[in-house]
Scaffold this motif. Sequence first.
Motif, mmCIF file in Angstrom:
data_model
loop_
_atom_site.group_PDB
_atom_site.id
_atom_site.type_symbol
_atom_site.label_atom_id
_atom_site.label_comp_id
_atom_site.label_asym_id
_atom_site.label_seq_id
_atom_site.Cartn_x
_atom_site.Cartn_y
_atom_site.Cartn_z
ATOM 1 N N THR A 1 64.291 49.773 7.127
ATOM 2 C CA THR A 1 64.520 51.111 7.662
ATOM 3 C C THR A 1 65.028 51.047 9.096
ATOM 4 N N HIS A 2 64.751 49.948 9.787
ATOM 5 C CA HIS A 2 65.298 49.701 11.118
ATOM 6 C C HIS A 2 64.928 48.284 11.536
ATOM 7 N N SER A 3 65.367 47.876 12.719
ATOM 8 C CA SER A 3 65.330 46.449 13.076
ATOM 9 C C SER A 3 64.113 46.028 13.880
ATOM 10 N N HIS A 4 63.147 46.897 14.094
ATOM 11 C CA HIS A 4 61.995 46.522 14.912
ATOM 12 C C HIS A 4 61.204 45.377 14.270
ATOM 13 N N TYR A 5 60.545 44.601 15.129
ATOM 14 C CA TYR A 5 59.951 43.335 14.676
ATOM 15 C C TYR A 5 58.918 43.507 13.574
ATOM 16 N N ASP A 6 58.204 44.642 13.601
ATOM 17 C CA ASP A 6 57.135 44.824 12.622
ATOM 18 C C ASP A 6 57.684 45.190 11.242
ATOM 19 N N HIS A 7 58.965 45.545 11.163
ATOM 20 C CA HIS A 7 59.593 45.939 9.893
ATOM 21 C C HIS A 7 60.585 44.912 9.375
ATOM 22 N N ALA A 8 61.243 44.196 10.280
ATOM 23 C CA ALA A 8 62.394 43.378 9.877
ATOM 24 C C ALA A 8 62.159 41.881 10.010
ATOM 25 N N GLY B 1 66.934 58.410 16.052
ATOM 26 C CA GLY B 1 66.022 59.011 17.026
ATOM 27 C C GLY B 1 64.967 57.999 17.449
ATOM 28 N N HIS B 2 64.171 57.552 16.503
ATOM 29 C CA HIS B 2 63.241 56.453 16.797
ATOM 30 C C HIS B 2 64.052 55.222 17.204
ATOM 31 N N SER B 3 65.103 54.978 16.447
ATOM 32 C CA SER B 3 66.090 53.950 16.773
ATOM 33 C C SER B 3 67.422 54.440 16.210
ATOM 34 N N GLY C 1 60.216 54.984 6.926
ATOM 35 C CA GLY C 1 60.152 54.084 8.076
ATOM 36 C C GLY C 1 59.412 54.752 9.211
ATOM 37 N N ASP C 2 59.946 54.593 10.434
ATOM 38 C CA ASP C 2 59.264 55.164 11.594
ATOM 39 C C ASP C 2 59.856 56.504 12.030
ATOM 40 N N ALA C 3 60.755 57.078 11.218
ATOM 41 C CA ALA C 3 61.259 58.418 11.562
ATOM 42 C C ALA C 3 60.110 59.404 11.555
HETATM 43 ZN ZN LIG Z 1 59.920 51.105 14.780
#
Ligand SMILES: [Zn+2]
Length: 247
Positions: free
Chosen positions: A71-78, A159-161, A178-180
């Motif tokens: 859903t996006h590239s942040h470390y906890d997701h990707a 928005g979040h990213s 994701g984090d939206a």
């Molecule tokens: Zn995030």
Amino acid sequence: MTSKSEWYEIKKLDDNVSLILERHISADWRCNIWHVKGRDVDLIIDTGMGLKLITDDIAILSERPVIAVCTHSHYDHAGGLCQFDKRLGHPAEAEIFANPNRSAVVANLLEASIVQRRPYDGFDADRWCYEPAPLTTQVDEGNVIDLGDRILRVVHLPGHSPGSIALWEEATGTIFTGDAIYDGKLYDHLYHSVPEQLCESLRRLKELSVKTVHAGHFKSFSGDHMKTIIDEYLNGQRSMLCPNKIR
Ligand SMILES: [Zn+2]
């Protein structure tokens, strides 16, 4: 049904959807890793930090063809995206997936206490960053992921990213956000967050006939509760920023 491996825990929910969690990452930080079983191919939505091989621990991931979408590239997701052959994400973050560094993936927020068990010798939370995971397919608003008997549509929710996406299954009224949005204070204060865009994305979400939200963190919730969260955010609550900054 719940089954546990050493590092990952998988919980089967309804509709052939399972939730995979990293057992030794703090519950405040670990992301929800979603597994959606399809007729022809399965979908993994977000991949966790990837500190252990998820395909080793979760048998179904090696037994069936699988597509991974972040859903996006942040470390906890990707972090675990590099473990998959088919890697989907939004073009706005393609460069970060391909060339991650600690500030770009917000791993500079990773405190040692978040990783509660050492995953391997030499792991250092102060230096760790995930392995490059160049996207094999870029997906954007309106693109469709076809699992054979179920269709998920990409919704771009910046928005979040900048490259935050959700996966929307209209047939079941299920959205993976994701984090939206999740049931907590929304992170709108990161280096590439744009609160005004997040407001706009949340207004778009309200227009969908959502029954169930499987979010990037914490518990799942109903479409009605999603609207409450959105209204609270738009009213200046649930923001990591001072409210008057997002108006
Ligand atoms: Zn995030």
